[in-house]
Enzyme design. Structure first.
Site, PDB file in Angstrom:
ATOM      1  CD  GLN A  55      -6.767  -4.161   4.270  1.00  0.00           C
ATOM      2  OE1 GLN A  55      -7.699  -4.930   4.518  1.00  0.00           O
ATOM      3  NE2 GLN A  55      -6.973  -2.891   3.970  1.00  0.00           N
ATOM      4  CG  ASP A 109       0.712  -2.210   6.170  1.00  0.00           C
ATOM      5  OD1 ASP A 109      -0.226  -2.245   7.000  1.00  0.00           O
ATOM      6  OD2 ASP A 109       0.612  -1.644   5.065  1.00  0.00           O
ATOM      7  CG  HIS A 155      -1.881   0.994   1.438  1.00  0.00           C
ATOM      8  ND1 HIS A 155      -1.586   2.297   1.785  1.00  0.00           N
ATOM      9  CD2 HIS A 155      -3.226   0.939   1.311  1.00  0.00           C
ATOM     10  CE1 HIS A 155      -2.722   2.982   1.875  1.00  0.00           C
ATOM     11  NE2 HIS A 155      -3.728   2.189   1.587  1.00  0.00           N
ATOM     12  CE  LYS A 189      -7.481   0.191   6.109  1.00  0.00           C
ATOM     13  NZ  LYS A 189      -8.097   0.761   4.902  1.00  0.00           N
ATOM     14  CB  CYS A 192      -3.898   3.569  -1.444  1.00  0.00           C
ATOM     15  SG  CYS A 192      -5.025   4.926  -1.206  1.00  0.00           S
TER      16      CYS A 192
END
Lengths: 159, 406
Positions: B203, B200, B123, B226, B364
């Protein structure tokens, strides 16, 4: 609201004229002898189009074309733009930019709706005004026109 | 509170509405998850009854606010199995958490000749912070490729690992394609080169149980919104030893022990990294989201979403003209696709008109799109509240789009 109405709304957005110009964009080519060019970028979707104009010694737009990729609304809008401003004076084309962008960003059925707008074919985009996130698709080519006519060096956006 | 996933849709007030005359079908959870009433109520109750600044006052409300805010930190610590609450740093989201590591951990140690390693799947928020710190220090950003299924090429990734690499930053789950990276294996390889690893997890958190110690990474960054919590919240988890040595990211109140014009003594962890009045209400809401997820059980959520994702992929493959983008073996419930040559934005509008909310565009993750020769895709992403009816509605709406653009 029932299903039929939702379907009608879609047909109001994707009118036949828009689908036709999206499928078969007019004046879709690069002009090697362009005197004015600009790039339009829609930051939301990354779509990009290049506009080419040939302006003669009498300040008249004698040829217009575009290249690029985008959604049906932005492609049809660019295609119809090239037809609309061909043979206009630069002053008229600038005025056309003002009128069209004002029209497209005005709420549906707002004040001045009937009196001012004389570009009948461009009324095909009236349905877009109900979709705030899509208005920019319809105005992108027009912002590129404004940038091209005014020799702006940076890419045009709809922001 | 509901314990059965099949019934939990009713816990989400936003899903109880009609859009374009039909019951909302929300397939955009990867962009932002809807919030259960338990989260909304926790925020509202705090605002109505318990609001004051934290860590400051001696009065009752300040005590209550501090207890609720710090209580959320304890919940987050347990949820991701961090060894110490001091390792839980509240941020405004994943983006700020990654920027914090780039500026506070990497910037002081980077120089010309050093490298930061990322992948093509990332991302923008796991690309641009590294580009900035590379610009500032003369270090180089290097990128491991992905294959046609949207999987990181592990051999290529491993080949890029060397003593020059000062950070590997990699997504747990790709937001654009849903690919789940084998983070634990990758971390093991990075260890052999002493490369610290930032994951990261934006998600990752919504879809699976995350155990930061089990993963073996050094930093894990994620966002509240999220994972069914409020926007403007997030967490940076980092190993205490690393965090201790890092200079503050921002200066301000609450991150100091003593200030004079000659010398300022920074506060201890985690407060050293929480300058200014934090998003107290949001963090309390995030704590409530953790409670909600734990009441359902992350394993059950994963199983439910896996079942739905398989159903969705089957259904999408049955629609003429659908081309799936992102076909990795290991996937979370996120699926990008194209329908004929219909532009994703046109598709998004047509689906919205039928009450179906999907994400369209570059997500993104422009490099991922470039890898597949696209400017954007349509993306359906599932959450714990979705069901097979939602997917059936998606398929009907796609058929309608084909009719219009026939």
């Amino acid at each position: 609201m029932n299903y039929t109405l939702a379907k009608d709304e879609l047909q109001d957005l994707y009118r036949e004229l828009i689908l036709d110009h999206a499928r078969t964009p007019r004046n879709f080519r690069r002009l090697a002898n362009a005197t004015h060019t600009a790039t339009g970028i829609n930051a939301l979707c990354g779509d990009k189009l290049h506009l080419y104009l040939v302006v003669d010694a009498n300040d008249r737009v004698v040829e217009t074309s575009f290249e690029g990729s985008g959604c049906a609304i932005s492609m049809a809008s660019a295609s119809l733009l090239t037809e609309t401003i061909s043979d206009m004076s630069v002053a008229d084309a600038n005025a056309c930019f003002e009128t069209v962008t004002r029209h497209l960003t005005r709420p549906p059925n707002g004040d001045g709706e009937a009196t001012e707008f004389t570009f009948e074919k461009l009324r095909a985009f009236d349905g877009v005004r109900k979709y705030p996130s899509r208005v920019k698709c319809a105005t992108l080519a027009w912002h590129a026109l404004h940038a091209a006519l005014n020799h702006s060096n940076s890419p045009a956006t709809t922001e | 509170m509901t314990q059965n996933i099949a019934d939990c849709r009713k816990d989400f007030p936003a899903l109880q509405q009609n859009i374009s005359g039909r019951s909302l079908v929300y397939l955009d959870t990867a962009a932002s998850a809807q919030q259960p009433a338990a989260v909304i109520d926790a925020v509202a109750q705090y605002q109505r009854e318990n609001h004051a600044n934290v860590h400051r006052g001696v009065h009752t409300l300040s005590h209550r606010a501090t207890e609720l805010y710090e209580g959320a930190r304890d919940k987050l610590r347990a949820f991701i199995n961090a060894s110490n609450r001091t390792e839980i740093i509240f941020t405004s989201g994943t983006t700020e958490a990654i920027n914090l590591v780039a500026q506070s951990y990497c910037r002081p140690i980077l120089g010309a000749g050093d490298q930061i390693l990322i992948t093509w799947l990332e991302h923008h928020s796991n690309i641009v912070p590294w580009q900035l710190v590379c610009e500032q220090t003369g270090a180089e950003l290097i990128v491991a490729p992905i294959n046609d299924d949207g999987e990181v090429g592990l051999d290529e990734l491993y080949a890029l690992m060397s003593d020059r690499v000062k950070m590997l930053a990699i997504g747990h789950v790709s937001n654009a394609l849903g690919t789940v990276n084998p983070v634990r294996r990758i971390v093991e390889r990075a260890r052999q080169h002493d490369i610290p690893v930032l994951v990261d997890g934006a998600q990752g958190m919504p879809h699976m149980a995350v155990d930061v110690q089990g993963l073996g990474c050094d930093f894990y960054a994620f966002s509240g919104h999220k994972m069914y919590g409020p926007t403007g919240t997030g967490v940076l988890w980092g190993r205490e030893a690393l965090l201790e040595d890092m200079p503050p990211y921002q200066g301000g109140g609450d991150m100091i022990l003593e200030v004079s014009f000659d010398n300022t003594v920074y506060n201890e962890l985690p407060y050293k990294f929480e300058a200014g009045t934090p998003n107290i209400a949001g963090v309390i809401g995030l704590g409530a989201a953790v409670d909600y997820l734990q009441s359902l059980g992350m394993e059950k959520i994963s199983a439910h979403e896996k079942h739905l994702h398989d159903y969705m992929v089957n259904k999408l493959e049955s629609v003429d003209g659908v081309r799936l983008i992102g076909t990795a073996d290991e996937k979370a419930s996120v699926q990008s696709f194209m329908l004929d040559d219909i532009h994703p934005h046109d598709l998004g509008t047509i689906l919205d008109n039928q009450g179906v909310a999907i994400r369209t565009g570059h997500h993104c993750a422009m490099p991922v799109m470039q890898r597949f020769g696209l400017t954007g895709t349509a993306r359906a992403s599932l959450g714990l509240y979705n069901n097979t009816d939602d997917i059936d509605c998606l398929v009907v709406a796609l058929e309608k789009a084909r009719e219009i653009f026939a």
